[in-house]
Design a protein around this motif. Structure first.
Motif, PDB file in Angstrom:
ATOM      1  N   ALA A 103       0.966  -1.427  -0.049  1.00 23.93           N
ATOM      2  CA  ALA A 103       0.022  -0.017  -0.023  1.00 23.93           C
ATOM      3  C   ALA A 103       0.829   1.370   0.050  1.00 23.93           C
ATOM      4  N   VAL A 104       0.258   2.454  -0.417  1.00 22.93           N
ATOM      5  CA  VAL A 104       1.161   3.611  -0.351  1.00 22.93           C
ATOM      6  C   VAL A 104       0.613   4.383   0.488  1.00 22.93           C
ATOM      7  N   LYS A 105      -0.063   3.909   1.718  1.00 22.90           N
ATOM      8  CA  LYS A 105      -0.491   4.638   2.826  1.00 22.90           C
ATOM      9  C   LYS A 105      -0.433   3.733   4.096  1.00 22.90           C
ATOM     10  N   VAL A 106      -0.364   4.333   5.230  1.00 23.16           N
ATOM     11  CA  VAL A 106      -0.515   3.365   6.387  1.00 23.16           C
ATOM     12  C   VAL A 106      -1.957   2.980   6.579  1.00 23.16           C
ATOM     13  N   THR A 107      -2.052   1.636   6.368  1.00 26.24           N
ATOM     14  CA  THR A 107      -3.519   1.018   6.585  1.00 26.24           C
ATOM     15  C   THR A 107      -3.633  -0.201   6.832  1.00 26.24           C
ATOM     16  N   THR A 108      -4.690  -0.750   7.174  1.00 26.81           N
ATOM     17  CA  THR A 108      -5.152  -2.104   7.749  1.00 26.81           C
ATOM     18  C   THR A 108      -6.006  -2.845   6.937  1.00 26.81           C
ATOM     19  N   SER A 109      -6.635  -1.965   6.151  1.00 25.75           N
ATOM     20  CA  SER A 109      -7.689  -2.167   5.325  1.00 25.75           C
ATOM     21  C   SER A 109      -7.408  -2.860   3.928  1.00 25.75           C
TER      22      SER A 109
END
Length: 126
Positions: A103-109
């Motif tokens: 992912a290009v962002k901080v995420t757990t989705s």
């Protein structure tokens, strides 16, 4: 185009360990491996894909699902463009296909990961 290839799955008895590896290659929009937030997910038969663990760009920060805390460890080696998932004290309920994702962002989705591997099967027998 970013490619992710998982390996290390297999059949193990309850209480055993496995180490999953996700090797990455290629790039898109000038991004390198170290610019991706990396995660591991899993999907059991008849269930939705769920978050397992994630690691920040430098590896300094890690995130875990409650089911993985204390048993699984995520890490990355930016020099090798590789991310790992060490799984200890495995339980039958850990049986699933495990996927690596970027992912290009901080995420757990699940929905916010841009690139996915093909998955590796983990089967834990009781």
């Amino acid at each position: 185009q970013v490619q992710l290839v998982e390996s290390g799955g297999g059949l193990v008895q309850a209480g055993g360990s496995l180490r999953l590896t996700c090797a990455t290659s290629g790039r898109t929009s000038g991004r390198t491996f170290s610019s991706y937030f990396m995660g591991w997910f899993r999907q059991a038969p008849g269930k939705e894909r769920e978050f397992v663990a994630a690691v920040s760009w430098s590896g300094a920060s890690t995130f875990y699902a409650d089911s993985a805390k204390g048993r699984f460890t995520i890490s990355r080696d930016n020099a090798k463009d590789t991310v790992y998932l060490q799984m200890n004290s495995l339980k039958p309920e850990d049986t699933a296909v495990y996927y690596c994702a970027a992912a290009v962002k901080v995420t757990t989705s699940t929905y916010e990961y841009n690139h996915w591997g093909q998955g590796t099967q983990v089967t834990v027998s009781s």
